[in-house]
Design a protein around this motif. Structure first.
Motif, PDB file in Angstrom:
ATOM      1  N   LEU A  72      -8.918  16.897  -2.003  1.00  0.00           N
ATOM      2  CA  LEU A  72     -10.057  16.993  -2.918  1.00  0.00           C
ATOM      3  C   LEU A  72      -9.703  16.210  -4.182  1.00  0.00           C
ATOM      4  O   LEU A  72      -8.590  16.338  -4.695  1.00  0.00           O
ATOM      5  CB  LEU A  72     -10.252  18.473  -3.268  1.00  0.00           C
ATOM      6  N   ASN A  73     -10.661  15.393  -4.653  1.00  0.00           N
ATOM      7  CA  ASN A  73     -10.465  14.755  -5.958  1.00  0.00           C
ATOM      8  C   ASN A  73     -10.841  15.750  -7.048  1.00  0.00           C
ATOM      9  O   ASN A  73     -11.826  16.480  -6.901  1.00  0.00           O
ATOM     10  CB  ASN A  73     -11.372  13.531  -6.115  1.00  0.00           C
ATOM     11  N   PHE A  74     -10.099  15.741  -8.154  1.00  0.00           N
ATOM     12  CA  PHE A  74     -10.582  16.469  -9.330  1.00  0.00           C
ATOM     13  C   PHE A  74     -11.851  15.783  -9.818  1.00  0.00           C
ATOM     14  O   PHE A  74     -12.113  14.610  -9.503  1.00  0.00           O
ATOM     15  CB  PHE A  74      -9.547  16.430 -10.457  1.00  0.00           C
ATOM     16  N   LEU A 117      -1.732  10.163  -7.113  1.00  0.00           N
ATOM     17  CA  LEU A 117      -2.235   9.184  -8.085  1.00  0.00           C
ATOM     18  C   LEU A 117      -2.615   7.936  -7.326  1.00  0.00           C
ATOM     19  O   LEU A 117      -1.797   7.394  -6.573  1.00  0.00           O
ATOM     20  CB  LEU A 117      -1.115   8.798  -9.047  1.00  0.00           C
ATOM     21  N   GLU A 118      -3.842   7.462  -7.581  1.00  0.00           N
ATOM     22  CA  GLU A 118      -4.372   6.375  -6.748  1.00  0.00           C
ATOM     23  C   GLU A 118      -4.648   5.093  -7.548  1.00  0.00           C
ATOM     24  O   GLU A 118      -5.481   5.117  -8.462  1.00  0.00           O
ATOM     25  CB  GLU A 118      -5.687   6.843  -6.107  1.00  0.00           C
ATOM     26  N   PRO A 119      -4.017   3.988  -7.183  1.00  0.00           N
ATOM     27  CA  PRO A 119      -4.453   2.689  -7.710  1.00  0.00           C
ATOM     28  C   PRO A 119      -5.827   2.359  -7.118  1.00  0.00           C
ATOM     29  O   PRO A 119      -6.090   2.615  -5.944  1.00  0.00           O
ATOM     30  CB  PRO A 119      -3.397   1.700  -7.190  1.00  0.00           C
ATOM     31  N   TYR A 121      -6.895  -0.396   1.317  1.00  0.00           N
ATOM     32  CA  TYR A 121      -7.993  -1.286   0.906  1.00  0.00           C
ATOM     33  C   TYR A 121      -7.857  -1.669  -0.575  1.00  0.00           C
ATOM     34  O   TYR A 121      -7.825  -2.843  -0.927  1.00  0.00           O
ATOM     35  CB  TYR A 121      -9.345  -0.611   1.169  1.00  0.00           C
ATOM     36  N   HIS A 122      -7.777  -0.659  -1.443  1.00  0.00           N
ATOM     37  CA  HIS A 122      -7.704  -0.948  -2.878  1.00  0.00           C
ATOM     38  C   HIS A 122      -6.485  -1.836  -3.187  1.00  0.00           C
ATOM     39  O   HIS A 122      -6.578  -2.778  -3.976  1.00  0.00           O
ATOM     40  CB  HIS A 122      -7.589   0.340  -3.691  1.00  0.00           C
ATOM     41  N   LEU A 123      -5.351  -1.503  -2.561  1.00  0.00           N
ATOM     42  CA  LEU A 123      -4.124  -2.262  -2.857  1.00  0.00           C
ATOM     43  C   LEU A 123      -4.260  -3.706  -2.386  1.00  0.00           C
ATOM     44  O   LEU A 123      -3.882  -4.650  -3.097  1.00  0.00           O
ATOM     45  CB  LEU A 123      -2.913  -1.582  -2.206  1.00  0.00           C
ATOM     46  N   GLY A 159     -14.673  -6.111   2.040  1.00  0.00           N
ATOM     47  CA  GLY A 159     -15.898  -5.411   2.440  1.00  0.00           C
ATOM     48  C   GLY A 159     -15.869  -3.908   2.335  1.00  0.00           C
ATOM     49  O   GLY A 159     -16.885  -3.270   2.211  1.00  0.00           O
ATOM     50  N   ARG A 160     -14.716  -3.293   2.471  1.00  0.00           N
ATOM     51  CA  ARG A 160     -14.558  -1.831   2.499  1.00  0.00           C
ATOM     52  C   ARG A 160     -15.341  -1.177   3.634  1.00  0.00           C
ATOM     53  O   ARG A 160     -15.926  -0.105   3.476  1.00  0.00           O
ATOM     54  CB  ARG A 160     -14.938  -1.194   1.150  1.00  0.00           C
ATOM     55  N   HIS A 161     -15.350  -1.852   4.795  1.00  0.00           N
ATOM     56  CA  HIS A 161     -15.994  -1.233   5.950  1.00  0.00           C
ATOM     57  C   HIS A 161     -14.924  -0.777   6.950  1.00  0.00           C
ATOM     58  O   HIS A 161     -13.729  -0.772   6.637  1.00  0.00           O
ATOM     59  CB  HIS A 161     -16.973  -2.228   6.586  1.00  0.00           C
ATOM     60  N   ILE A 198      -9.865   8.411   6.210  1.00  0.00           N
ATOM     61  CA  ILE A 198     -10.811   7.353   6.613  1.00  0.00           C
ATOM     62  C   ILE A 198     -11.857   7.281   5.518  1.00  0.00           C
ATOM     63  O   ILE A 198     -12.726   8.151   5.403  1.00  0.00           O
ATOM     64  CB  ILE A 198     -11.452   7.697   7.970  1.00  0.00           C
ATOM     65  N   GLU A 199     -11.746   6.250   4.688  1.00  0.00           N
ATOM     66  CA  GLU A 199     -12.560   6.196   3.472  1.00  0.00           C
ATOM     67  C   GLU A 199     -13.196   4.805   3.355  1.00  0.00           C
ATOM     68  O   GLU A 199     -12.814   4.003   2.501  1.00  0.00           O
ATOM     69  CB  GLU A 199     -11.681   6.501   2.256  1.00  0.00           C
ATOM     70  N   TYR A 200     -14.130   4.540   4.260  1.00  0.00           N
ATOM     71  CA  TYR A 200     -14.807   3.242   4.221  1.00  0.00           C
ATOM     72  C   TYR A 200     -16.315   3.423   4.202  1.00  0.00           C
ATOM     73  O   TYR A 200     -16.835   4.489   4.540  1.00  0.00           O
ATOM     74  CB  TYR A 200     -14.373   2.376   5.415  1.00  0.00           C
TER      75      TYR A 200
HETATM   76  O1  3PY Z   1     -13.423   5.359  -6.440  1.00  0.00           O
HETATM   77  C1  3PY Z   1     -12.907   5.107  -5.335  1.00  0.00           C
HETATM   78  O2  3PY Z   1     -13.122   4.040  -4.736  1.00  0.00           O
HETATM   79  C2  3PY Z   1     -12.012   6.065  -4.720  1.00  0.00           C
HETATM   80  O3  3PY Z   1     -11.377   5.743  -3.752  1.00  0.00           O
HETATM   81  C3  3PY Z   1     -11.921   7.434  -5.326  1.00  0.00           C
HETATM   82  O4  3PY Z   1     -11.007   8.258  -4.727  1.00  0.00           O
END
Ligand code: 3PY
Length: 276
Positions: free
Chosen positions: A75-77, A158-160, A194-196, A224-226, A253-255
């Protein structure tokens, strides 16, 4: 005489978790866990699922009730108004109460669901604020949240991020510098491949240098983030490398699914979506 040489097994066996803030958006938030379960998932995660740091009690109850048949793994805060570009309150001077409130709500949800991983989005740089002061506040918030998480055996990650110019954590090294400064065992790196990749980070170096610091992994193809296969990232290859390097956690799985969630899941056999 010819011998069969046992080749290392292809692929990886890391468990997946469906991020229901981005998947199954065809249905309302409270119906997504059921949709994920019907598609074969047993484990789910969400960004903050409410419109404010302090949701009404009935809203929290309805969210927890909606998780019938799946396990909440992450869960994200509360991260502020994500649609408006806000990306977390950890370092946001002036919104300390909202951060503290969302921590209390998240811990209450953890107690009821068993969730043991919380994504603490760091927050954008603010006009007119000294970045060093924002970092000081982040340290205070992360310390406090890490203490609270430790009491229930949970971790913070912690997420970049990419796509947010004012968000200061862009590479794994940026986040690990914060982790080093903090020195807390239960605050770890969220490696979203993906973000990295979009930020130009070296994913091979991520695996070789940072695997021991990783508390969670997320995936989407880039650009694309698909779903995997729509871009250029060797997602399976990196997941196999991460597992070989000792990562044993979940893969979120976050696309952004194309054309819709169920069709987009063709890359993932139903037998790999859930855990026995
Ligand atoms: O904002 C985003 O893209 C995220 O991945 C949040 O967790």
């Amino acid at each position: 005489m010819k011998f069969e040489v046992a080749m290392p097994e292809e692929g990886h066996s890391l468990p997946y978790v469906a991020n229901l803030s981005i998947l199954f958006k065809e249905v309302p938030l409270l119906d997504r866990a059921a949709a994920a379960r019907d598609a074969g998932f047993t484990d789910v995660e969400y960004w903050w699922p409410f419109g404010s740091a302090v949701p009404a009690r009935e809203d929290v109850d309805a969210f927890v009730d909606s998780l019938d048949g799946v396990r909440l793994r992450g869960l994200n805060f509360y991260a502020g108004d994500m649609a408006a570009g806000e990306r977390g309150l950890v370092s946001w001077i002036g919104r300390e109460t909202e951060f503290a409130d969302s921590l209390v709500v998240a811990l209450g949800i953890a107690e009821r669901t068993g969730c043991r991983s919380f994504n603490a989005l760091y927050g954008n740089r603010l006009d007119g604020e000294d970045p060093a002061k924002q970092d000081d506040l982040a340290r205070v918030h992360l310390d406090k949240a890490a203490d609270a998480a430790a009491r229930i055996g949970a971790q913070l990650v912690l997420e970049p991020l990419s796509g947010a110019d004012r968000y200061p954590l862009k590479t794994a090294a940026d986040a690990v510098a914060v982790l080093d400064d903090l020195g807390r065992e239960n605050v770890r790196l969220l490696a979203d491949l993906y973000h990295l990749a979009v930020n130009g980070d070296d994913l091979d170096a991520l695996v070789t240098v940072h695997t021991p610091r990783i508390g969670h992994v997320q995936i989407a193809d880039a650009p694309g983030r698909h779903q995997p296969g729509t871009g250029e990232l060797d997602i399976d290859g990196y997941l196999a490398k991460l597992q070989n390097a000792g990562y044993t956690g979940f893969v979120g799985i976050e696309y952004v699914p194309e054309p819709d969630t169920v069709t987009s899941l063709g890359w993932l056999p139903k037998t790999r979506r859930g855990r026995a």
